[in-house]
Design a protein around this motif. Structure first.
Motif, PDB file in Angstrom:
ATOM      1  N   LEU A 277       2.903   5.766   1.631  1.00 26.25           N
ATOM      2  CA  LEU A 277       1.455   5.595   1.480  1.00 26.25           C
ATOM      3  C   LEU A 277       1.196   4.723   0.261  1.00 26.25           C
ATOM      4  N   THR A 278       0.314   3.741   0.408  1.00 27.03           N
ATOM      5  CA  THR A 278      -0.102   2.896  -0.706  1.00 27.03           C
ATOM      6  C   THR A 278      -1.604   3.037  -0.912  1.00 27.03           C
ATOM      7  N   LEU A 279      -2.007   3.246  -2.165  1.00 27.76           N
ATOM      8  CA  LEU A 279      -3.423   3.299  -2.529  1.00 27.76           C
ATOM      9  C   LEU A 279      -3.728   2.083  -3.398  1.00 27.76           C
ATOM     10  N   LEU A 280      -4.589   1.199  -2.903  1.00 24.09           N
ATOM     11  CA  LEU A 280      -5.003   0.019  -3.658  1.00 24.09           C
ATOM     12  C   LEU A 280      -6.390   0.276  -4.214  1.00 24.09           C
ATOM     13  N   ALA A 281      -6.519   0.193  -5.534  1.00 27.51           N
ATOM     14  CA  ALA A 281      -7.767   0.570  -6.193  1.00 27.51           C
ATOM     15  C   ALA A 281      -8.929  -0.321  -5.798  1.00 27.51           C
ATOM     16  N   PRO A 282     -10.153   0.220  -5.808  1.00 29.55           N
ATOM     17  CA  PRO A 282     -11.346  -0.592  -5.540  1.00 29.55           C
ATOM     18  C   PRO A 282     -11.374  -1.815  -6.441  1.00 29.55           C
ATOM     19  N   ASN A 283     -11.754  -2.945  -5.859  1.00 31.00           N
ATOM     20  CA  ASN A 283     -11.656  -4.218  -6.578  1.00 31.00           C
ATOM     21  C   ASN A 283     -12.835  -5.094  -6.212  1.00 31.00           C
ATOM     22  N   ASP A 284     -13.564  -5.564  -7.215  1.00 30.04           N
ATOM     23  CA  ASP A 284     -14.696  -6.456  -6.960  1.00 30.04           C
ATOM     24  C   ASP A 284     -14.248  -7.850  -6.540  1.00 30.04           C
ATOM     25  N   VAL A 285     -13.012  -8.207  -6.868  1.00 30.26           N
ATOM     26  CA  VAL A 285     -12.491  -9.542  -6.546  1.00 30.26           C
ATOM     27  C   VAL A 285     -11.609  -9.422  -5.318  1.00 30.26           C
ATOM     28  N   ALA A 286     -12.088  -9.915  -4.191  1.00 29.66           N
ATOM     29  CA  ALA A 286     -11.336  -9.818  -2.936  1.00 29.66           C
ATOM     30  C   ALA A 286     -10.130 -10.752  -2.968  1.00 29.66           C
TER      31      ALA A 286
ATOM     32  N   GLN B 224      -1.190  14.378  -2.678  1.00 29.66           N
ATOM     33  CA  GLN B 224      -0.755  15.704  -2.247  1.00 29.66           C
ATOM     34  C   GLN B 224      -1.785  16.386  -1.348  1.00 29.66           C
ATOM     35  N   LYS B 225      -3.052  16.031  -1.513  1.00 30.64           N
ATOM     36  CA  LYS B 225      -4.082  16.538  -0.595  1.00 30.64           C
ATOM     37  C   LYS B 225      -4.109  15.726   0.695  1.00 30.64           C
ATOM     38  N   MET B 226      -3.905  14.419   0.586  1.00 29.76           N
ATOM     39  CA  MET B 226      -3.983  13.548   1.759  1.00 29.76           C
ATOM     40  C   MET B 226      -2.847  13.790   2.745  1.00 29.76           C
ATOM     41  N   VAL B 227      -1.674  14.194   2.286  1.00 29.04           N
ATOM     42  CA  VAL B 227      -0.557  14.344   3.226  1.00 29.04           C
ATOM     43  C   VAL B 227      -0.815  15.453   4.243  1.00 29.04           C
ATOM     44  N   ARG B 228      -1.727  16.353   3.949  1.00 30.60           N
ATOM     45  CA  ARG B 228      -2.090  17.353   4.962  1.00 30.60           C
ATOM     46  C   ARG B 228      -2.838  16.712   6.127  1.00 30.60           C
ATOM     47  N   LEU B 229      -3.590  15.679   5.833  1.00 33.13           N
ATOM     48  CA  LEU B 229      -4.240  14.917   6.912  1.00 33.13           C
ATOM     49  C   LEU B 229      -3.193  14.209   7.764  1.00 33.13           C
TER      50      LEU B 229
ATOM     51  N   TYR C 194     -11.015   2.999  -2.022  1.00 33.62           N
ATOM     52  CA  TYR C 194      -9.612   2.606  -2.032  1.00 33.62           C
ATOM     53  C   TYR C 194      -9.221   2.035  -0.675  1.00 33.62           C
ATOM     54  N   VAL C 195      -8.324   1.061  -0.685  1.00 30.90           N
ATOM     55  CA  VAL C 195      -7.668   0.611   0.532  1.00 30.90           C
ATOM     56  C   VAL C 195      -6.356   1.383   0.639  1.00 30.90           C
ATOM     57  N   VAL C 196      -6.071   1.918   1.821  1.00 31.19           N
ATOM     58  CA  VAL C 196      -4.859   2.709   2.019  1.00 31.19           C
ATOM     59  C   VAL C 196      -4.082   2.130   3.193  1.00 31.19           C
ATOM     60  N   ASN C 197      -2.760   2.083   3.053  1.00 31.03           N
ATOM     61  CA  ASN C 197      -1.917   1.651   4.165  1.00 31.03           C
ATOM     62  C   ASN C 197      -0.583   2.356   4.126  1.00 31.03           C
ATOM     63  N   GLY C 198       0.097   2.344   5.231  1.00 26.10           N
ATOM     64  CA  GLY C 198       1.435   2.899   5.321  1.00 26.10           C
ATOM     65  C   GLY C 198       2.467   1.798   5.216  1.00 26.10           C
ATOM     66  N   GLY C 199       3.703   2.198   4.951  1.00 23.39           N
ATOM     67  CA  GLY C 199       4.784   1.235   4.825  1.00 23.39           C
ATOM     68  C   GLY C 199       5.995   1.639   5.639  1.00 23.39           C
ATOM     69  N   GLN C 200       7.131   1.096   5.260  1.00 28.42           N
ATOM     70  CA  GLN C 200       8.346   1.264   6.052  1.00 28.42           C
ATOM     71  C   GLN C 200       8.842   2.708   6.065  1.00 28.42           C
ATOM     72  N   MET C 201       8.656   3.441   4.977  1.00 27.58           N
ATOM     73  CA  MET C 201       9.069   4.847   4.973  1.00 27.58           C
ATOM     74  C   MET C 201       8.220   5.668   5.944  1.00 27.58           C
ATOM     75  N   LEU C 202       6.921   5.411   5.983  1.00 32.50           N
ATOM     76  CA  LEU C 202       6.054   6.097   6.940  1.00 32.50           C
ATOM     77  C   LEU C 202       6.469   5.749   8.363  1.00 32.50           C
ATOM     78  N   GLN C 203       6.761   4.491   8.596  1.00 33.89           N
ATOM     79  CA  GLN C 203       7.185   4.022   9.911  1.00 33.89           C
ATOM     80  C   GLN C 203       8.454   4.758  10.356  1.00 33.89           C
TER      81      GLN C 203
ATOM     82  N   LEU D 215      -4.408  -3.001  -8.696  1.00 37.10           N
ATOM     83  CA  LEU D 215      -3.719  -1.751  -9.007  1.00 37.10           C
ATOM     84  C   LEU D 215      -3.243  -1.116  -7.711  1.00 37.10           C
ATOM     85  N   ALA D 216      -1.949  -1.217  -7.435  1.00 33.59           N
ATOM     86  CA  ALA D 216      -1.379  -0.636  -6.222  1.00 33.59           C
ATOM     87  C   ALA D 216      -0.487   0.546  -6.600  1.00 33.59           C
ATOM     88  N   PHE D 217      -0.751   1.690  -5.978  1.00 34.94           N
ATOM     89  CA  PHE D 217       0.007   2.919  -6.227  1.00 34.94           C
ATOM     90  C   PHE D 217       0.818   3.218  -4.981  1.00 34.94           C
ATOM     91  N   PHE D 218       2.136   3.058  -5.072  1.00 32.86           N
ATOM     92  CA  PHE D 218       3.040   3.271  -3.945  1.00 32.86           C
ATOM     93  C   PHE D 218       3.637   4.674  -4.073  1.00 32.86           C
TER      94      PHE D 218
END
Length: 328
Positions: free
Chosen positions: A210-219, A155-160, A240-249, A274-277
């Motif tokens: 928006l997808t948030l992938l949690a920090p992970n020691d195992v690549a 909810q804070k990131m969507v302002r960016l 975190y790794v963040v990416n957009g998907g088809q809805m963002l597109q 841990l992926a949060f969509f």
């Protein structure tokens, strides 16, 4: 590597702290990431490393259970529950044809709604009750708390995102007041491969805003850059790794990217992810924002609604659901 073949790192600290000018500076970094690469890391995001580690421990606890206990919570039509090993095949992928079932198992939860919520009582699609394991004390509470924290971060990131699209900062606020989300808790066994056409998770694009992938020691994550080259995402501590998907597109009329990515676990051990969509409120109409259309740039997609889109996607992707629907 060139700037368009390196996943950028965006420091959210100044923006989250309310520093003057930080909103627009950070938004410009986001604009570059989502128009040139489609992926970025975030640091100083406010989610504590201890909280992230505790959720990973819960994921390991869940997947360590006997298969019969996990299958008692098998994936339902709301997209919640357990998906067994090789339980999904990415037939919707635009970058990989003829894919074998993915070499992973996963447990999905969505927003925790009370039993008397109108959507639960009406058995509304994707608004049903979560399926919780009975014999894992603390599991539900830790996972729900984590989802709540990530919701607040989104909810804070969507302002960016709004400012990156030259829109007022509050443009997406109402759309994400009660966002639709799904947490995927995945276990990837070790692979020597990939074997021919076999992946932990085959090349695909996400469906989410928006997808948030949690920090992970195992690549294990790789992304395909705009040049067609595959690059490995490094493991950056606490990022975190963040990416957009088809809805963002669709919402940005292809201005922001939905970048193909894949996962293969060559670590020699087990990998958990841990992926949060996250998407807008379930009834929000997704149509191209005004700054991405014009006389020479008409909308490329019809207005999209979450439920309709996800029904089509999951029916083609999740073998367990396709089998159940065929039997009905």
């Amino acid at each position: 590597m060139s700037a368009t073949e390196t996943i950028p790192v965006i420091d959210l600290g100044p923006y989250l702290a309310g520093e003057p000018g930080a909103l627009d500076r950070t938004a410009q970094e986001l604009r570059f990431a989502l128009t040139q690469i489609g992926f970025y890391f975030i640091t100083n995001h406010g989610i504590s490393p201890e909280k992230i580690r505790s959720v990973f421990e819960q994921v390991k606890r869940f997947h360590a259970q006997p298969i019969e206990k996990k299958m008692a919570l098998k994936l339902d039509n709301h997209g919640t529950g357990y998906m067994p090993m090789r339980g999904n095949t990415l037939r919707t992928s635009t970058v990989q044809a003829g894919t074998k079932p993915n070499l992973n198992e996963a447990f999905f939860v969505k927003r925790e709604l009370p039993p008397d919520h109108p959507d639960v009582l009406a058995n509304r699609r994707y608004r049903g009750p979560n399926r919780w394991p009975a014999d894992l004390p603390g599991f539900r509470e830790i996972v729900v708390d984590y989802c709540n924290e990530l919701e607040r971060l989104v909810q804070k990131m969507v302002r960016l995102y709004a400012r990156a699209l030259d829109l007022p900062a509050v443009y997406f606020d109402a759309a994400f007041q009660d966002p639709q989300f799904s947490l995927r808790m995945t276990h990837y066994p070790h692979q020597e491969g990939p074997a021919v056409d076999e992946f932990g998770l085959a090349p695909h694009t996400d469906t989410s805003f928006l997808t948030l992938l949690a920090p992970n020691d195992v690549a294990g994550l790789s992304i395909r850059t705009q040049s067609g080259k595959w690059i490995d995402a490094p493991a950056i501590p606490d990022a975190y790794v963040v990416n957009g998907g088809q809805m963002l597109q669709r919402w940005t009329n292809d201005f922001f990217l939905a970048t193909p990515h894949r996962a293969v676990n060559r670590s020699g051990g087990e990998r958990y992810a841990l992926a949060f969509f996250c998407d807008a409120t379930i009834d929000w109409p997704i149509a191209a924002v005004p700054t991405t259309v014009g006389p020479d740039r008409p909308p490329k997609y019809p207005t999209t609604y979450y439920t309709d889109y996800m029904v089509r996607y999951q029916k083609r992707t999740y073998d367990l659901l396709a089998d159940a629907q065929a039997a009905d």
